[in-house]
Design a protein around this motif. Structure first.
Motif, mmCIF file in Angstrom:
data_model
loop_
_atom_site.group_PDB
_atom_site.id
_atom_site.type_symbol
_atom_site.label_atom_id
_atom_site.label_comp_id
_atom_site.label_asym_id
_atom_site.label_seq_id
_atom_site.Cartn_x
_atom_site.Cartn_y
_atom_site.Cartn_z
ATOM 1 N N CYS A 1 3.393 -5.931 -9.102
ATOM 2 C CA CYS A 1 3.056 -6.551 -7.814
ATOM 3 C C CYS A 1 1.743 -7.347 -7.925
ATOM 4 O O CYS A 1 0.781 -6.857 -8.531
ATOM 5 N N CYS B 1 7.897 -4.924 -1.928
ATOM 6 C CA CYS B 1 7.119 -3.911 -2.648
ATOM 7 C C CYS B 1 6.962 -2.724 -1.704
ATOM 8 O O CYS B 1 6.537 -2.890 -0.551
ATOM 9 N N HIS C 1 2.901 -1.705 0.086
ATOM 10 C CA HIS C 1 2.314 -2.259 1.328
ATOM 11 C C HIS C 1 3.231 -3.308 1.948
ATOM 12 O O HIS C 1 2.795 -4.140 2.727
HETATM 13 S S1 FES Z 1 0.879 -2.955 -4.153
HETATM 14 FE FE1 FES Z 1 2.581 -4.167 -3.686
HETATM 15 S S2 FES Z 1 2.225 -4.764 -1.684
HETATM 16 FE FE2 FES Z 1 0.458 -3.638 -2.173
#
Ligand code: FES
Length: 242
Positions: free
Chosen positions: A44, A63, A66
């Motif tokens: 990510c 993801c 978050h």
């Molecule tokens: S780690 Fe993927 S959105 Fe925050």
């Protein structure tokens, strides 16, 4: 063209995704959508979280950490996401998925972020040409027809007026567009000179054809023209041309 094996297509579930690693240790997320395969960075862009642990519905990747989201066909950020995914060009051959160096037009700042279909249209009309060291691509005053994108090699670009040019030129980078006078109205003659400093591979596109494609897509046309204005200003300022 150099290509790097990633995985077998059969290893990636239909409308699903899988994390893979190349021989060179590059980790990638490979996703299938419809008839196509896409490859992106495995982690990510927000934090160190593998994207393969996220949720994927066949078109949008989320993801789980978050809830940043991306369009799987382009890697563009959606919703809360603050950064796009790094995209790798994929080639499918005999059931195997490879990554290949991206088309230089996809790296060109001038066309960054424009509609994918419009960009594919521009790529479709581009011709790849190779030139030897020392080849003059055009001189100040030459007729204007095509614009160029540097794929490999080195090109020196010198802004000029009439038969004069500025003493120092610009060394162009891979993916840089030059010959952009082909996108300007009422500019039938070159206002710069371009010379290959070593054997160079270029993508060459007819300016009028590009303008036709952009006319059919006003949002992309506006983005390109804004960048073109900034590009011209930057070169003129740096060359000291008045
Ligand atoms: S780690 Fe993927 S959105 Fe925050």
């Amino acid at each position: 063209m150099t290509r790097t094996f990633v995985c077998h297509a059969a290893d990636v579930p239909a409308n699903g995704m899988k994390q893979c690693e190349t021989k060179g240790g590059l980790r990638l997320l490979v996703a299938h959508s419809g008839e196509q395969y896409y490859a992106y960075q495995a982690i990510c862009p927000h934090q160190d979280v593998p994207l393969c642990e996220g949720l994927y519905d066949g078109s949008v990747l989320t993801c789980h950490q978050h809830l940043w989201q991306w369009d799987i066909k382009t890697g563009a950020a959606l919703g809360l996401a603050e950064a796009p995914l790094e995209y790798f060009e994929v080639k499918l051959e005999d059931g195997a998925i490879y990554i290949v160096p991206p088309n230089a037009l996809k790296m060109a700042e001038l066309f960054a972020g424009i509609n994918g279909q419009t960009l594919e249209g521009i790529i479709a009309i581009a011709r790849r040409e190779e030139y030897d060291e020392g080849t003059t691509l055009y001189r100040v005053g030459d007729p204007v027809e095509d614009l160029y994108v540097l794929e490999s090699g080195r090109v020196n670009f010198v802004i000029g007026r009439e038969d004069r040019t500025t003493p120092a030129g610009f060394m162009l980078r891979k993916g840089e567009v030059f010959g952009w006078a082909a996108l300007l109205d009422n500019q039938p003659q070159r206002i710069a000179a371009a010379t290959c400093l070593e054997k160079s591979s270029l993508l060459r596109v007819n300016g009028r054809e590009v303008l036709k494609l952009l006319e059919a897509d006003p949002a992309s046309a506006f983005a390109v023209m804004r960048r073109l204005a900034a590009l011209v200003t930057r070169y003129l300022a740096a060359s000291g041309a008045k």
